[in-house]
Design a protein around this motif. Structure first.
Motif, short mmCIF file in Angstrom:
data_model
loop_
_atom_site.label_atom_id
_atom_site.label_comp_id
_atom_site.label_asym_id
_atom_site.label_seq_id
_atom_site.Cartn_x
_atom_site.Cartn_y
_atom_site.Cartn_z
N ILE A 3 0.86 -1.28 0.11
CA ILE A 3 0.09 -0.05 -0.04
C ILE A 3 0.83 1.27 0.29
O ILE A 3 2.09 1.26 0.47
N ARG A 4 0.22 2.19 -0.41
CA ARG A 4 1.12 3.57 -0.35
C ARG A 4 0.16 4.48 0.49
O ARG A 4 -0.96 4.54 0.35
N ILE A 5 0.93 5.24 1.16
CA ILE A 5 0.26 6.29 2.30
C ILE A 5 0.83 7.67 1.89
O ILE A 5 2.03 7.71 1.91
N SER A 6 -0.15 8.50 1.84
CA SER A 6 0.23 9.79 1.43
C SER A 6 -0.45 10.97 1.93
O SER A 6 -1.61 10.60 2.66
N TRP A 7 0.35 11.98 2.41
CA TRP A 7 -0.36 13.06 3.07
C TRP A 7 0.40 14.32 2.54
O TRP A 7 1.27 14.19 1.75
N PRO A 8 0.07 15.67 2.76
CA PRO A 8 0.64 16.79 2.16
C PRO A 8 2.11 16.83 1.90
O PRO A 8 2.76 17.37 0.93
N SER A 9 2.67 16.52 2.80
CA SER A 9 4.28 16.82 3.17
C SER A 9 5.11 15.50 2.79
O SER A 9 6.16 15.36 2.98
N THR A 21 -8.19 -9.07 8.55
CA THR A 21 -8.47 -7.59 8.59
C THR A 21 -7.55 -7.01 7.45
O THR A 21 -8.24 -6.05 6.83
N SER A 22 -6.49 -7.42 6.66
CA SER A 22 -5.86 -6.74 5.75
C SER A 22 -6.62 -6.99 4.23
O SER A 22 -6.93 -6.21 3.51
N ARG A 23 -7.27 -8.28 4.18
CA ARG A 23 -8.32 -8.57 3.34
C ARG A 23 -9.55 -7.64 3.32
O ARG A 23 -9.78 -7.16 2.06
N ALA A 24 -10.00 -7.19 4.37
CA ALA A 24 -11.30 -6.14 4.38
C ALA A 24 -10.68 -4.83 4.23
O ALA A 24 -11.29 -4.27 3.47
N LEU A 25 -9.56 -4.60 4.61
CA LEU A 25 -8.97 -3.10 4.26
C LEU A 25 -8.74 -3.13 2.66
O LEU A 25 -8.93 -2.15 1.99
N ALA A 26 -8.07 -4.22 2.05
CA ALA A 26 -7.86 -4.02 0.50
C ALA A 26 -9.19 -3.89 -0.34
O ALA A 26 -9.17 -3.35 -1.35
N GLY A 27 -10.39 -4.59 0.34
CA GLY A 27 -11.67 -4.36 -0.32
C GLY A 27 -12.36 -2.76 -0.39
O GLY A 27 -13.07 -2.70 -1.18
N VAL A 28 -11.62 -1.98 0.54
CA VAL A 28 -12.16 -0.63 0.34
C VAL A 28 -11.01 0.44 -0.12
O VAL A 28 -11.39 1.54 0.19
N LEU A 29 -10.06 -0.02 -0.57
CA LEU A 29 -9.14 1.00 -0.84
C LEU A 29 -9.51 1.51 -2.16
O LEU A 29 -10.29 0.82 -3.16
N PRO A 30 -9.19 2.77 -2.48
CA PRO A 30 -8.54 3.72 -1.79
C PRO A 30 -9.43 4.29 -0.76
O PRO A 30 -10.60 4.51 -0.78
N ILE A 31 -8.67 4.73 0.60
CA ILE A 31 -9.25 5.14 1.61
C ILE A 31 -8.64 6.58 1.75
O ILE A 31 -7.56 6.98 1.53
N PRO A 116 -5.06 15.63 5.67
CA PRO A 116 -5.68 14.57 4.73
C PRO A 116 -4.49 13.43 4.48
O PRO A 116 -3.47 13.61 4.18
N ILE A 117 -5.04 12.17 4.53
CA ILE A 117 -4.12 11.19 4.30
C ILE A 117 -5.12 10.22 3.46
O ILE A 117 -6.09 9.86 3.48
N ARG A 118 -4.08 9.64 2.69
CA ARG A 118 -4.90 8.56 1.57
C ARG A 118 -4.10 7.39 1.46
O ARG A 118 -2.77 7.47 1.77
#
Length: 122
Positions: A3-9, A21-31, A116-118
Protein backbone atom coordinates in the motif's frame (compact mmCIF):
# COMPACT_ATOMS: atom_id res chain seq x y z
CA UNK A 1 0.16 -6.66 -0.84
CA UNK A 2 1.73 -3.24 -0.90
CA UNK A 3 0.00 0.00 0.00
CA UNK A 4 0.98 3.63 -0.46
CA UNK A 5 0.19 6.11 2.31
CA UNK A 6 0.39 9.78 1.36
CA UNK A 7 -0.19 13.14 3.06
CA UNK A 8 0.59 16.74 2.03
CA UNK A 9 4.28 16.68 3.03
CA UNK A 10 5.23 13.12 2.17
CA UNK A 11 4.43 9.49 1.48
CA UNK A 12 5.60 5.98 2.29
CA UNK A 13 4.78 2.44 1.29
CA UNK A 14 4.10 -0.62 3.41
CA UNK A 15 4.11 -4.35 2.88
CA UNK A 16 0.92 -5.89 4.27
CA UNK A 17 0.61 -9.54 5.29
CA UNK A 18 -2.39 -11.70 4.43
CA UNK A 19 -4.83 -11.48 7.38
CA UNK A 20 -8.62 -11.20 7.70
CA UNK A 21 -8.25 -7.50 8.52
CA UNK A 22 -5.87 -6.80 5.62
CA UNK A 23 -8.30 -8.52 3.22
CA UNK A 24 -11.11 -6.28 4.51
CA UNK A 25 -8.86 -3.23 4.12
CA UNK A 26 -7.88 -4.18 0.56
CA UNK A 27 -11.57 -4.36 -0.32
CA UNK A 28 -12.19 -0.69 0.53
CA UNK A 29 -9.09 0.93 -0.99
CA UNK A 30 -8.52 3.73 -1.73
CA UNK A 31 -9.26 5.37 1.62
CA UNK A 32 -9.18 9.11 2.20
CA UNK A 33 -9.25 10.13 5.84
CA UNK A 34 -8.01 12.71 8.33
CA UNK A 35 -4.78 12.04 10.20
CA UNK A 36 -4.69 12.22 13.98
CA UNK A 37 -1.53 12.17 16.04
CA UNK A 38 -0.99 10.78 19.52
CA UNK A 39 2.60 11.15 20.63
CA UNK A 40 4.65 9.50 17.90
CA UNK A 41 1.71 7.64 16.40
CA UNK A 42 -0.43 8.54 13.40
CA UNK A 43 -3.89 7.02 13.19
CA UNK A 44 -6.94 7.60 11.03
CA UNK A 45 -10.45 6.30 10.52
CA UNK A 46 -11.25 3.63 7.94
CA UNK A 47 -14.55 2.17 6.72
CA UNK A 48 -13.38 -1.25 8.01
CA UNK A 49 -14.87 -2.67 11.20
CA UNK A 50 -13.43 -5.89 12.57
CA UNK A 51 -12.68 -7.65 15.82
CA UNK A 52 -9.37 -8.33 17.50
CA UNK A 53 -7.41 -11.12 15.81
CA UNK A 54 -5.26 -13.74 17.55
CA UNK A 55 -1.80 -12.26 17.92
CA UNK A 56 -3.02 -8.68 18.40
CA UNK A 57 -0.43 -6.61 20.26
CA UNK A 58 -0.33 -3.36 22.18
CA UNK A 59 3.47 -2.92 22.11
CA UNK A 60 4.86 -2.96 18.57
CA UNK A 61 8.08 -2.15 16.73
CA UNK A 62 8.45 1.29 15.10
CA UNK A 63 7.01 1.16 11.58
CA UNK A 64 4.40 -1.48 12.34
CA UNK A 65 1.14 -1.07 10.41
CA UNK A 66 -1.66 -1.97 12.80
CA UNK A 67 -5.45 -1.87 12.85
CA UNK A 68 -7.13 -0.56 16.00
CA UNK A 69 -10.42 -2.51 16.29
CA UNK A 70 -11.83 -0.24 19.02
CA UNK A 71 -11.55 2.78 16.72
CA UNK A 72 -11.89 1.21 13.25
CA UNK A 73 -8.61 2.94 12.46
CA UNK A 74 -5.19 2.25 11.00
CA UNK A 75 -2.43 3.01 13.50
CA UNK A 76 1.15 3.74 12.43
CA UNK A 77 3.52 4.04 15.38
CA UNK A 78 7.05 5.40 14.95
CA UNK A 79 8.01 6.15 18.57
CA UNK A 80 6.64 6.60 22.09
CA UNK A 81 3.00 7.47 22.75
CA UNK A 82 1.67 9.12 25.93
CA UNK A 83 1.26 5.68 27.57
CA UNK A 84 4.61 4.21 26.48
CA UNK A 85 7.12 2.94 29.00
CA UNK A 86 10.44 4.36 27.90
CA UNK A 87 11.05 4.37 24.14
CA UNK A 88 8.56 1.60 23.27
CA UNK A 89 5.71 2.03 20.79
CA UNK A 90 2.64 1.36 22.93
CA UNK A 91 -0.73 1.58 21.19
CA UNK A 92 -3.93 2.57 23.02
CA UNK A 93 -5.08 -1.06 23.20
CA UNK A 94 -4.25 -4.34 21.43
CA UNK A 95 -4.23 -3.91 17.64
CA UNK A 96 -4.20 -6.35 14.73
CA UNK A 97 -0.72 -6.33 13.19
CA UNK A 98 -0.99 -6.01 9.40
CA UNK A 99 2.58 -5.42 8.24
CA UNK A 100 5.47 -2.94 8.17
CA UNK A 101 6.42 0.32 6.54
CA UNK A 102 9.02 -0.15 3.79
CA UNK A 103 10.80 3.12 4.61
CA UNK A 104 12.21 4.74 7.74
CA UNK A 105 9.21 5.11 10.07
CA UNK A 106 10.46 8.57 11.16
CA UNK A 107 8.95 9.90 7.89
CA UNK A 108 5.67 9.83 9.82
CA UNK A 109 6.92 12.74 11.94
CA UNK A 110 6.00 14.99 8.99
CA UNK A 111 2.30 14.09 9.33
CA UNK A 112 0.37 16.86 11.11
CA UNK A 113 -2.83 16.36 13.08
CA UNK A 114 -5.68 17.13 10.69
CA UNK A 115 -3.73 16.41 7.49
CA UNK A 116 -5.66 14.64 4.75
CA UNK A 117 -4.25 11.14 4.36
CA UNK A 118 -4.77 8.66 1.55
CA UNK A 119 -4.18 4.91 1.46
CA UNK A 120 -4.19 3.08 -1.87
CA UNK A 121 -2.81 -0.07 -3.43
CA UNK A 122 0.80 0.49 -4.49
Amino acid sequence: MQIRISWPSGHTTATIDETPTSRALAGVLPIVSTARTWGEEVYFDTPVSTGTEPGARQVVEPGTVAFWPEGDALALCYGPTPISRGAECRLASPCNVLGRLDDDPRILATVRDGDPIRVEAA
